[in-house]
Design an enzyme around this catalytic site. Structure first.
Site, PDB file in Angstrom:
ATOM      1  N   ASP A   1       0.831  -1.200   0.000  1.00 12.22           N
ATOM      2  CA  ASP A   1       0.000   0.000   0.000  1.00 12.22           C
ATOM      3  C   ASP A   1       0.867   1.252   0.000  1.00 12.22           C
ATOM      4  O   ASP A   1       1.495   1.576   1.017  1.00 12.22           O
ATOM      5  CB  ASP A   1      -0.926  -0.003   1.218  1.00 12.22           C
ATOM      6  CG  ASP A   1      -1.931   1.143   1.203  1.00 12.22           C
ATOM      7  OD1 ASP A   1      -2.069   1.787   0.139  1.00 12.22           O
ATOM      8  OD2 ASP A   1      -2.582   1.380   2.220  1.00 12.22           O
TER       9      ASP A   1
ATOM     10  N   ASP B   1      -1.887   5.627  -6.247  1.00 15.45           N
ATOM     11  CA  ASP B   1      -2.029   4.752  -5.089  1.00 15.45           C
ATOM     12  C   ASP B   1      -2.154   3.296  -5.517  1.00 15.45           C
ATOM     13  O   ASP B   1      -3.035   2.953  -6.301  1.00 15.45           O
ATOM     14  CB  ASP B   1      -3.262   5.186  -4.288  1.00 15.45           C
ATOM     15  CG  ASP B   1      -3.473   4.372  -3.025  1.00 15.45           C
ATOM     16  OD1 ASP B   1      -2.498   3.776  -2.533  1.00 15.45           O
ATOM     17  OD2 ASP B   1      -4.609   4.331  -2.537  1.00 15.45           O
TER      18      ASP B   1
END
Length: 437
Positions: A95, A314
């Site tokens: 992440d 992201d």
């Protein structure tokens, strides 16, 4: 003569000390491989794409104002590594929208509140190199929310107790520790990596069923790139329908001009947000559908003075989300150029006539950044759906977000070798055969 020996010994000692300091400050290059959460699960293409669409809708519904330490943990890619001495295997989801590294742990014979996972919980009592960090440690001070354990608590006196929230209200609570991390193919483990030992974990994490925690790749001090002291990292996501692993390189030279490349490498600058230092912001200038550039002012994608808005890249968001008014302009542009019946229930889809022998062409989609243009290949923004009932659809894999922030998700990043130049504050990308990087 004795004085000369003493001086020589002192110089040698100083040299050894300096060498130790240099080695401790040196970067630690690492190569890892990622697999998708549904890779090898036996899902059909239709089921795989439906799952991704549902996750994306959930992400869009849960998205509010983006705040530190609250990225979406429903990451699609996970990495295998080991923690402790002797090494205990863990699988963590990657992440770039969060910093903390954490895994589920057991306390005694069980974990007080953990979700099911395929591997045993990490057991700190079995590691000879683990240590609990105290609440005055620099790592603990870098957390957004932490407290001190007491003698009467099961955390231990002065132990750093953390709580880390994510955007969908998922949360992990545990103690902050440090231990040796071992990566596949590495000659030796990396000692002293700070990580969270999660003992109370709840939320959407419980529905993943594949990962055991998260490895943060954000810009904060607790992320893996920061702890490895690397000045760059790169990844290349293989196609979402495949099963081949995706490479991740940390501190290793990323050759964007290798034989795996399928185009020209381009570079744009990374923008830092003092209010939200974790995220990687880009300077998005506009969007084009076909030959039409959407009538959107540059300021639409600009990071505001109060730290809101802007454009984030992201790995932890499945598909790209756009501000509501931008999404409507994009939807209208596709509808006007694709002469098929359209419906929009969160994803814009076009019905393909049953008698059509081949799929109609879709307009090109391009993202214009400062100094670079990302021409998305069809497979990075179109899903072809065939339910086997004679009804076929083509769906645009971009959805409406919950605020003025634009998030570029991992679906749009597949088949691209993306380099984060942390030292130069730049991001470069090139179309690539990711299984050959």
């Amino acid at each position: 003569m004795a004085e000369m020996h003493k001086l020589s010994f002192l110089l040698l000692a100083l040299l050894v000390a300096q060498l130790a300091i240099t080695c401790s400050d040196a970067t630690t290059p690492v190569r890892m491989h990622l697999t998708r959460t549904h890779s090898g699960s036996g899902l059909t293409r239709r089921e795989t794409l439906r799952r991704m669409a549902l996750r994306s809708k959930a992400r869009a519904a849960a998205s509010g104002q983006v705040v530190p330490g609250k990225g979406d943990p429903n990451t699609e890619y996970r990495v295998k590594l080991a923690v402790g001495t002797p090494p205990q295997p863990v699988e963590l989801t990657l992440d770039t929208g969060s910093d903390l590294i954490w895994t589920q742990c057991q306390l005694g014979s069980s974990c007080p509140s953990c979700y099911d996972q395929p591997l045993p919980y990490f057991d700190p009592s079995r590691s000879s190199t683990v240590s609990k960090l105290d609440c005055g440690s620099p790592a603990c001070q870098d957390l957004d929310l932490s407290s001190c354990g007491t003698r009467k608590s099961h955390w231990g006196n002065q132990t750093c107790v953390y709580t880390y929230w994510y955007g969908d209200k998922s949360v992990t609570t545990g103690f902050l520790g440090a231990d040796t991390f071992t990566f596949a193919g590495a000659a030796a483990g990396l000692p002293g990596v700070a990580f969270g030992c999660g003992l109370f974990n709840n939320g959407i994490l419980t529905f993943n069923g594949t990962g055991m925690g998260i490895v943060g790749f954000g810009r904060g001090s607790l992320s893996l790139p920061s702890q490895l002291k690397v000045d760059n990292f790169s990844y290349c996501f293989t196609p979402e329908t495949g099963s081949k692993p995706s490479p991740v390189l940390l501190g290793l030279p990323a050759n964007l001009y290798s034989s795996s490349a399928r185009g020209v490498a381009q570079t744009t600058r990374l923008i830092q947000n003092p209010n939200i230092p974790t995220f990687y912001y880009l300077s998005l200038k506009g969007i084009a559908v076909g030959s039409t550039r959407l009538a959107i002012p540059d300021s639409t994608f600009t990071l505001t003075k109060d730290g809101t808005g802007g454009t984030i890249i992201d790995s932890g968001t499945a598909i790209t989300t756009l501000p509501p008014h931008v999404y409507r302009l994009l939807r209208d542009a596709f509808v006007s150029q694709v002469k098929l019946k359209a419906n929009d229930d969160g994803l814009l889809c076009f019905e393909v006539p049953a008698r059509a022998k081949k799929l109609p062409r879709m307009p090109r989609l391009a993202l214009h950044f400062e100094g670079a243009t990302l021409e998305l290949p069809r497979e990075n923004y179109v899903i072809d759906v065939d339910e086997g009932t004679g009804r076929r659809e083509m769906c645009i894999v971009i959805t409406e977000g919950g605020d003025e922030t634009t998030i570029i998700g991992n679906y749009q990043q597949q088949n691209l070798h993306i380099l984060y130049d942390l030292a130069g504050n730049k991001l470069s990308f090139v179309p690539a055969r990711c299984d050959r990087v």
